[in-house]
Write a protein that holds these residues in place. Structure first.
Motif, PDB file in Angstrom:
ATOM      1  N   SER A  62       0.854  -5.290  -0.240  1.00 56.44           N
ATOM      2  CA  SER A  62       0.807  -6.368   0.751  1.00 56.44           C
ATOM      3  C   SER A  62       0.079  -6.442   2.353  1.00 56.44           C
TER       4      SER A  62
ATOM      5  N   TYR B  55       2.958 -10.839  -0.413  1.00 53.23           N
ATOM      6  CA  TYR B  55       3.983 -10.017  -0.996  1.00 53.23           C
ATOM      7  C   TYR B  55       4.083 -11.443  -2.776  1.00 53.23           C
TER       8      TYR B  55
ATOM      9  N   LEU C 193       9.097  -8.612  -2.346  1.00 54.44           N
ATOM     10  CA  LEU C 193       9.600  -9.370  -0.398  1.00 54.44           C
ATOM     11  C   LEU C 193      10.691  -8.164  -0.306  1.00 54.44           C
TER      12      LEU C 193
END
Length: 302
Positions: A51, A71, A76
């Protein structure tokens, strides 16, 4: 500890890999915008869990991260954990995130509940307009803007030039420097002028659009924007010589008419808390103000 790289023009390919078809409602995540303000905000980035993580430093907020781009539901929490670790080790970071839009805030609240502290960043809400209204200037709310536009058209011997011509680029740079010299100088404005020079020299690589207005062959103003997806364009820079009555109304309408007629919405960025700028932006009857949030996550409440 995470290692960050200073943003440079050559990083555009990396950013576009993650940004793709621009999926934000605010202007903050545009590569052109980040490149414009990279010196003032000390824009840096790294790749974490596949990410894109953007970090910047602002006078009012200090060092903050922007929303992780790219993400997934699966990674996450790992990303947030690493960012919180960086924040704790670095020290002095008041907040974890800034420039957060409502969908990502909702996602954080779902995952972290009461550990999420957030504040509306009111002076940085983006003004969103219907492109068609900015072109036609119809209705009572836009009557004054249309009158200003008509005054300019009827009062001056003007012509409009595309900003990609070498002579026009030089004129715009000279104009922005002269504009800066007439202001009460501060670091932000100084960085803006330097950023304008950089994006003008690299406008093609940045996919920027722009035009300059001349009266009697003397430049009186210019604007720079971009189309970020099929629905939205962003106006990044607009400078005009206010001794020419109606110059801003003319720039605003003409640029939309010539370059953005197939776009649904135009984002004219924020008012940064300046009352005069707020009045001017409200006078163009925005369809909405797109909210942005400052967010922190308290580990002890997770």
């Amino acid at each position: 500890m995470l290692q960050f790289k200073t943003l440079e023009l050559d990083d555009k390919e990396v950013f576009m890999k993650y940004l793709g078809d621009y999926d934000f409602n605010t202007y903050e995540y545009s590569f052109l915008n980040l490149y414009l303000w990279r010196k003032y905000c000390n824009v840096e980035y790294t790749i974490l869990e596949d990410s894109l993580i953007i970090k910047k430093t602002e006078e009012s907020k200090g060092t903050v991260f922007m929303q992780p781009i790219g993400y997934s539901e699966e990674n996450l929490e790992a990303i947030i954990s690493k960012l919180l670790e960086y924040k704790e080790k670095k020290g002095g970071m008041k907040f974890l995130f800034s420039d957060i839009e409502e969908p990502f805030l909702k996602k954080l609240k779902e995952k972290y509940g009461d550990a999420v502290q957030y504040y509306e960043d009111v002076k940085n809400f983006d003004y969103i307009y219907e492109a068609d209204k900015l072109i036609k200037l119809n209705g009572d709310k836009l009557r004054k803007r249309k009158s200003q536009y008509n005054h300019f058209v009827s009062s001056y011997a003007y012509n409009v030039k595309d900003i990609h011509e070498d002579k026009v680029i030089k004129d715009c740079i000279d104009f922005s420097q002269e504009w800066f010299n007439g202001q009460s100088g501060n670091h932000q404005l100084e960085c803006e002028v330097e950023g304008i020079k950089d994006i003008l020299y690299n406008l093609k690589d940045l996919n920027g659009l722009g035009m300059a207005v001349y009266v009697n062959n003397v430049i009186t103003g210019f604007t720079i924007g971009e189309i970020v997806n099929k629905n939205m364009a962003i106006i990044h820079i607009e400078k005009g010589d206010i001794s020419y009555n109606g110059i801003y109304a003319f720039i605003n309408r003409t640029f939309a008419e010539l370059y953005l007629k197939d776009i649904v919405y135009i984002n004219r960025e924020e008012d940064i808390g300046i009352p005069g700028l707020r009045r001017a932006k409200l006078a163009y009857d925005p369809i909405k103000l797109e909210k942005k949030f400052i967010v922190d996550i308290r580990r002890e409440l997770q």
